[in-house]
Design an enzyme around this catalytic site. Sequence first.
Site, PDB file in Angstrom:
ATOM      1  N   ASN A  76       0.806  -1.214   0.067  1.00 10.28           N
ATOM      2  CA  ASN A  76      -0.014  -0.157   0.037  1.00 10.28           C
ATOM      3  C   ASN A  76       1.013   1.416  -0.039  1.00 10.28           C
ATOM      4  OD1 ASN A  76      -2.161   1.916   0.333  1.00 10.28           O
ATOM      5  ND2 ASN A  76      -3.357  -0.082   0.857  1.00 10.28           N
ATOM      6  N   HIS A 102       3.653   0.281  -2.762  1.00 10.29           N
ATOM      7  CA  HIS A 102       3.885  -1.402  -3.010  1.00 10.29           C
ATOM      8  C   HIS A 102       5.364  -1.748  -2.938  1.00 10.29           C
ATOM      9  CE1 HIS A 102      -0.075  -2.200  -3.008  1.00 10.29           C
ATOM     10  NE2 HIS A 102      -0.450  -1.935  -4.295  1.00 10.29           N
ATOM     11  N   HIS A 173      -0.956  -9.560  -4.334  1.00  5.51           N
ATOM     12  CA  HIS A 173      -1.567  -8.819  -4.982  1.00  5.51           C
ATOM     13  C   HIS A 173      -2.493  -9.473  -6.138  1.00  5.51           C
ATOM     14  CE1 HIS A 173      -3.026  -4.948  -6.772  1.00  5.51           C
ATOM     15  NE2 HIS A 173      -2.362  -4.352  -5.836  1.00  5.51           N
ATOM     16  N   ASP A 244     -11.253   1.101  -3.740  1.00  3.48           N
ATOM     17  CA  ASP A 244      -9.598   1.103  -3.586  1.00  3.48           C
ATOM     18  C   ASP A 244      -9.145   1.238  -2.144  1.00  3.48           C
ATOM     19  OD1 ASP A 244      -6.937   0.477  -3.800  1.00  3.48           O
ATOM     20  OD2 ASP A 244      -6.815   2.029  -5.319  1.00  3.48           O
ATOM     21  N   GLU A 304      -6.712  -7.746  -0.766  1.00  2.35           N
ATOM     22  CA  GLU A 304      -5.172  -7.692  -0.087  1.00  2.35           C
ATOM     23  C   GLU A 304      -5.199  -7.604   1.194  1.00  2.35           C
ATOM     24  OE1 GLU A 304      -3.033  -4.452  -2.573  1.00  2.35           O
ATOM     25  OE2 GLU A 304      -5.120  -4.480  -3.454  1.00  2.35           O
TER      26      GLU A 304
HETATM   27  C1  GLA Z   1      -3.055  -1.382  -4.966  1.00  6.02           C
HETATM   28  C2  GLA Z   1      -3.627  -0.052  -4.793  1.00  6.02           C
HETATM   29  C3  GLA Z   1      -4.216   0.604  -6.047  1.00  6.02           C
HETATM   30  C4  GLA Z   1      -3.344   0.383  -7.304  1.00  6.02           C
HETATM   31  C5  GLA Z   1      -2.937  -1.163  -7.300  1.00  6.02           C
HETATM   32  C6  GLA Z   1      -2.084  -1.492  -8.594  1.00  6.02           C
HETATM   33  O1  GLA Z   1      -4.325  -2.370  -5.181  1.00  6.02           O
HETATM   34  O2  GLA Z   1      -4.206   0.093  -3.628  1.00  6.02           O
HETATM   35  O3  GLA Z   1      -4.514   2.100  -6.230  1.00  6.02           O
HETATM   36  O4  GLA Z   1      -2.313   1.100  -7.189  1.00  6.02           O
HETATM   37  O5  GLA Z   1      -2.404  -1.742  -6.234  1.00  6.02           O
HETATM   38  O6  GLA Z   1      -2.449  -0.918  -9.825  1.00  6.02           O
END
Ligand code: GLA
Length: 339
Positions: A76, A102, A173, A244, A304
């Site tokens: 994150n 990430h 992921h 998200d 996740e």
């Molecule tokens: C995570 C993030 C998203 C995006 C994805 C990859 O889930 O929370 O905002 O960056 O990874 O595209």
Amino acid sequence: MKAELINKSASGIETYTIENDNGMRAEFITFGARIFKLFVKDKNDNLVDVVAGFDTPDGFREENPYFNAVIGRVGNRIGGAKFTLDGKEYNLYKNDGNNHLHGGKVGFDSRMWTAQILGDDSVKMSRLSQDGEEGYPGNLQVSVTYTLTPDNALELKYEAVCDQDTICSLTNHAYFNLDGTFETVLDHEVFIGADKVTVVDDELIPHGELKDVKGTAFDFTTAKKIGKDIKADEHMIEIARGYDFNYVLRGEGVRKVATAYSQNSGIEMSVYTDRKCMQLYTGNFLGGLKGKKTYGYQSAFCMETQGYPNACNVPEFDSMTLEKDTKYTAYTKYAFDIK
Ligand code: GLA
């Protein structure tokens, strides 16, 4: 069941497979310790690959949104790409505007891991993340063990230990579509046992505020289709172009925290974890990338499991500090049934 090495690509990526007695099969690659394929039986007894990705292991070396990879050293976003630990400020790589996402420029998703077969049904992937890698302090020895169980579940056990105080929060992921078609996930029904989400700013950074989901578009405490409220007039949903968000999960210890179900395939996935939180991401940044399938907007979802995001900058959140010589462990299980 038998775990085995089935391929080594020209560039050195190894592929391992595990199959159970019901025909469920998973493949893993040493590049990013990724889930390469995950074949689950649908209601008609057909095997469906429910994870996104590429046709070949080397495909994952191409630019892609962390397809099914282990994410670390910290999953994150870290606001401002910095944090302070033991009185010292650390600057991380900015790969998401002003923020760190990430694990940075070359996160754990794009590193080579070393695989080891453990018994018939497990593959362990390990690597050493060196002191200073992407700006993080300390040499971190990290591993994930993937196990395919006889009752059709994929278990992920993470372990890590560092020779200095550091921060660590690992996840996977995986991008799922329970039809295997990767057309849309808006018709998938989702349940999340969480009464709160972390509020994010316009750069998707949480700063400590929690929001009650009850009665809002964020509420998945009763199963509903992902698409039901995804166009709701909610600022956070507009900014993220879908879901998200980090859900603060009910309960503690290993427990069932979420389910996803597709009527088309009849496949239901249940998520178990010992983590406090889980990010629901509905593939809002997908835009037609070609791999095993063509991955368009909201054609896949991610669940996740994680600690509180940006906790290294938010004292109210449970800490992500990993003290020197202390063992980090985390557990997640994705279980599959027909409903
Ligand atoms: C995570 C993030 C998203 C995006 C994805 C990859 O889930 O929370 O905002 O960056 O990874 O595209």
